[in-house]
Design a protein around this motif. Sequence first.
Motif, PDB file in Angstrom:
ATOM      1  N   SER A 142     -37.058   4.540 -27.409  1.00  0.00           N
ATOM      2  CA  SER A 142     -37.057   4.878 -25.911  1.00  0.00           C
ATOM      3  C   SER A 142     -38.048   5.941 -25.483  1.00  0.00           C
ATOM      4  N   GLU A 149     -33.955   3.304 -13.191  1.00  0.00           N
ATOM      5  CA  GLU A 149     -33.236   2.555 -14.132  1.00  0.00           C
ATOM      6  C   GLU A 149     -32.286   3.309 -14.682  1.00  0.00           C
ATOM      7  N   PHE A 191     -30.963   3.906 -18.023  1.00  0.00           N
ATOM      8  CA  PHE A 191     -31.253   3.570 -19.562  1.00  0.00           C
ATOM      9  C   PHE A 191     -30.769   5.166 -20.192  1.00  0.00           C
ATOM     10  N   ASP A 193     -28.936   0.355 -25.453  1.00  0.00           N
ATOM     11  CA  ASP A 193     -28.785   1.549 -24.511  1.00  0.00           C
ATOM     12  C   ASP A 193     -27.208   2.011 -24.658  1.00  0.00           C
ATOM     13  N   THR A 224     -25.439   1.163 -15.925  1.00  0.00           N
ATOM     14  CA  THR A 224     -25.155   0.527 -17.120  1.00  0.00           C
ATOM     15  C   THR A 224     -23.775   0.791 -17.521  1.00  0.00           C
TER      16      THR A 224
END
Length: 861
Positions: A550, A684, A686, A814, A838
Amino acid sequence: MRNAVNNGVWSGTWVAERLGLELVGDDALPEMLGLALRRNPKRAHLLVSHVLGKHVPQSPAVVHGHGLALGRRVRELLGPEEAAKAVVLGYAETATGLGHCVADGVGVAPYLHSTRRPVPGVATAGGFEESHSHATSHLLLPEDPTLLVGDGPLVLVDDEFSTGNTVLNTIRDLHGRYPRGRYVVVALVDMRSAADAGRLDDFAREIGARVDLVATASGTVLLPEGVLEKGQALVARHEAEAAANGERSAAGSSGPVAQFPAPLEDVAAEARCDTPGAHPAADRTGQTPARGTATRVDLHWPRGLPDGGRHGFTPAHRDRLEAALPAMTARLAEAIPVDARSVLVLGFEELMYTPLRLARELAETVPAEVRYSTTTRSPVLAVDDPGYAIRSRIVFPAHDDPADGPGERYAYNVAGGGFDAVVAVVDSVADTPLLHAPDGLLSRLAAHTPHVVLAVVPSYVPEPLYAAALPEKRRLMLPEPLRGPAFSSYAPEEVGWLLQDLSDVTLEAPTEEREEAIQSGGAHYAESLPVEYQPSEQYQELFHAALQTSAERIAQAVGVVTETVIAERSPRPVLVSLARAGTPVGVLMRRWARFRHGLDLPHYAVSIVRGRGIDANALRWLAAHHDPRDVVFVDGWTGKGAITRELAAAIEEFEAGGGAAGFDPEIAVLADPGSCVRTYGTREDFLIPSACLNSTVSGLISRTVLRADLVGPDDFHGAKFYRELAGVDVSTDFLDAVAARFPEVAEAVGGAVKELLAGDRTPSWEGWAAVERISEEYGIHDVNLVKPGVGETTRVLLRRVPWKILARAGAGADLDHVRLLAGQRGVPVEEVGDLPYTCVGLIHPQFTRGATGADGKAVTV
């Protein structure tokens, strides 16, 4: 020397006749002022002072004398007692020298001038805009933050007082932060219209202060209708005629000029010596310099003496300068040709006062006639006519790495001036290769004088001054920020911690005990610390794998949020990260600013506690050392937006309680999955690897502590430095891995920022709505126990006693670390289809054995 009236022709005649202007007022005005035209969309004409020492070479005694006389009038107006408390403020760039001379005349007044040159590491005490100028942004950068504080008069000095807008903007800005009862406005000429003249009295009544005006002469310019358009057309016509005739720039010619200079690449690069009567001559050492070269003179400038008033100039500084002037001038005199009849001392933009004082002393030392003027960034049309104030100009590239980027700079009425020698005085920031380049200032000067002398004054940059900026409004002296390696494993320049060190205090409690005390209301979460999580070898491997995967995505998000901050919030922001999750992000933003813009941004970490607010003493420290409007609060990510709301409420409470105004409560975050802010790197949700660990990825610093027996009303919040964990510290590894990706994402960041700034970033708070829904659906009924997002879920697993983890169906790598931690702690992971995050971590509201879950079944935790 060309006077304003030369052989019976006023140097404003050419402009007045063609534009229909009329100068009316005191008899002294025609002697003091001429007129020229400039390329400026806001004002066609330029009042050219003949006693200022900017555009027109003048006797240094005349220039200094006008400023001294104004200063003495101010001292007489104020009286001895008030004059002793006065502070003088001059305007960049034109009036920096005049303001300094006025301060000399007042006698004991310290002096500060505004600047357009940002100085890394120096706190901004204020700023304002100059509405009619071609370059508007002014900064106030005093070394001593108390300089503008007090009840004594503030004396504001400009070369002309036209509409009054600039001065009123300044007073309004400063009066809101440092109110006082009296202001004195000083100018060489008061050129206000009748309508503008009444505004000063109205403004004084509005702010409840006395505002006086002192000027050498007064009058006004009567402007016919359409004068701006006429001026622009006149400039355009002369440029077109010059282009058609193939005329060369004043930079390469001493003949008649009626144009703006051609682009630099069109000007002959070779320096020539074609001024009529010019000839190389030996200096007092008997040496004849090579044609087109400059003789460098070491002034032996006193160590630690400011080069001017950019950061403040005190009476003690003035005494040191006076004592050093004779010896410095003697060194200059040695480099002047023995038979020189006319010498120009040429200052550099804002550096006006030091060259002026050297010029005045030189005039008493050498037999030659000495004149003084300075270079400027202001573009003005040059016309070789006795009735025009700017007869010639030299153009050269900016050579001091200016904040507004590369461009042209100018020296007026030097070409064709017949000077046997020109002494260029610059500060060390401006002593760059561009100064010495074939098309640089020194070579341009060598085309018009046989002898060029260069004197470089060290650019004064103050050390950071950690002192009380508002002593009469503060009850305490707050300490300097803590820095590594004494506190944290970060390098000292990376971050200053506005915290107190509680490393020797036992604050840790078992996780279950803390949870029970927190939920029962017996303790606040910030009153103790969880036992620091020691990652297993498997978990450490997972961290490094996640970082490798990442790092590029994080680097791009860092670039996007930093560029957005610089574009929208402040060109030189003060980064203030919310300890501790925000601190690695703040360090990375600082590194990006340095990588991409060469900026060395200040960065601090402060404590904010849910339900208790931000550390008010830290805000007081920040307000004392920086302009609150430049402060940008930084965090790692948003969850449901609780800290965003907490900060807004805390700032409002701080200001209502008499704290400094101007702090913007909106947080800049790396990731905004909850859609809670406008300034973010991505929305996002993540894995940010810094969320995987605690102190070992945050400089070995604990989360912050606020407990009444440890943190008094005059203390910063506390934290611990876990020195004993140095062997497993990956804080620098994380930073270096992300920063190494900056070059490869730079192009993508540019496109992303452009798209982001053009789009709608209004927070939707959809995360908060989802949290409320989940809280009710799972029978928790307390949003504080719902922790949305990868980062917050990780915190739950590391610090709290989790009930279950909700994972979005299909989430991949993730969540590898989340699944690993959940498995280690026996926490179920439930996949959910409709989830804006997420993952979400849930803490059950009843931390007791035998609690019931949403399905009515017993829950054991």
